[in-house]
Design a protein around this motif. Structure first.
Motif, PDB file in Angstrom:
ATOM      1  N   GLY A 170       4.681 -43.658  -4.388  1.00  0.00           N
ATOM      2  CA  GLY A 170       3.511 -43.178  -5.098  1.00  0.00           C
ATOM      3  C   GLY A 170       3.422 -41.671  -5.007  1.00  0.00           C
ATOM      4  O   GLY A 170       4.097 -41.039  -4.190  1.00  0.00           O
ATOM      5  N   LEU A 202      -2.697 -39.908 -10.141  1.00  0.00           N
ATOM      6  CA  LEU A 202      -2.294 -40.682  -8.973  1.00  0.00           C
ATOM      7  C   LEU A 202      -1.598 -41.923  -9.480  1.00  0.00           C
ATOM      8  O   LEU A 202      -2.145 -42.643 -10.321  1.00  0.00           O
ATOM      9  CB  LEU A 202      -3.496 -41.058  -8.105  1.00  0.00           C
ATOM     10  N   THR A 229       1.250 -45.260  -8.312  1.00  0.00           N
ATOM     11  CA  THR A 229       2.047 -45.968  -7.301  1.00  0.00           C
ATOM     12  C   THR A 229       2.849 -47.051  -8.004  1.00  0.00           C
ATOM     13  O   THR A 229       2.586 -47.386  -9.161  1.00  0.00           O
ATOM     14  CB  THR A 229       1.178 -46.640  -6.209  1.00  0.00           C
ATOM     15  N   CYS A 249      -2.313 -46.339  -2.706  1.00  0.00           N
ATOM     16  CA  CYS A 249      -3.372 -45.583  -3.383  1.00  0.00           C
ATOM     17  C   CYS A 249      -4.371 -45.018  -2.384  1.00  0.00           C
ATOM     18  O   CYS A 249      -4.687 -43.825  -2.417  1.00  0.00           O
ATOM     19  CB  CYS A 249      -4.121 -46.464  -4.388  1.00  0.00           C
ATOM     20  N   TYR A 258      -5.247 -41.087  -1.677  1.00  0.00           N
ATOM     21  CA  TYR A 258      -6.592 -40.530  -1.872  1.00  0.00           C
ATOM     22  C   TYR A 258      -7.125 -39.917  -0.581  1.00  0.00           C
ATOM     23  O   TYR A 258      -7.724 -38.849  -0.579  1.00  0.00           O
ATOM     24  CB  TYR A 258      -7.562 -41.587  -2.398  1.00  0.00           C
ATOM     25  N   SER A 307      -9.486 -48.707  -4.163  1.00  0.00           N
ATOM     26  CA  SER A 307      -8.759 -47.786  -3.279  1.00  0.00           C
ATOM     27  C   SER A 307      -9.572 -46.539  -2.970  1.00  0.00           C
ATOM     28  O   SER A 307      -9.492 -45.999  -1.869  1.00  0.00           O
ATOM     29  CB  SER A 307      -7.422 -47.382  -3.909  1.00  0.00           C
TER      30      SER A 307
END
Length: 148
Positions: free
Chosen positions: A44, A67, A69, A76, A80, A107
């Protein structure tokens, strides 16, 4: 077991090209990070840049602009959380991101972010500045994590 690794913008954008469902790579960033396994395989990537909305203070707020993955569990939320820690270390007061209203934000909640608002979806094209939309125009949710 995943770990956070630094990425160049080119490496992060390569992951976006391969894995993102509805967005293209970005042209700039403040920093990019990845989630890699013990063998160094990237699962990711996150790209953090300036806020897209002009009214948001770019000096105090960072924004996760992409973002992605490959579906690896916890990737995730790991990304973050790492984005928020890095932004805090760089002196930002807030970090934010947007998700499609149809996405649950699980997430983000797991990483300590809170739902901060609802943004009406719209096209970026206007009569004075015609553009072709290459992104979804549905409503979005704004997620925020206060860092100070």
């Amino acid at each position: 077991m995943l770990r956070v690794v630094p990425l160049t913008l080119a490496q992060a954008n390569d992951a976006v090209t391969r894995l993102h469902r509805h967005h293209q790579p970005v042209t700039g960033h403040r920093f990019s990070i990845g989630a890699a396994d013990e063998h160094g395989q990237l699962h990711g990537a996150a790209i953090v840049g300036r806020p897209v909305a002009r009214a948001v203070d770019q000096h105090t707020t960072a924004e996760v602009t992409r973002l992605v993955t490959d579906g690896t569990p916890n990737a995730c939320s790991l990304l973050y959380g790492a984005c928020a820690r890095a932004a805090r270390a760089m002196g930002f007061d807030t970090i934010q991101t947007y998700t499609l209203a149809s996405e649950p934000g699980t997430s983000l909640r797991a990483a300590g972010w809170v739902l901060d608002g609802h943004v009406r979806g719209r096209s970026w094209s206007t009569p004075g500045r015609p553009r072709t939309d290459t992104h979804p125009t549905e409503d979005k949710h704004r997620w925020v994590r206060r860092l100070t």
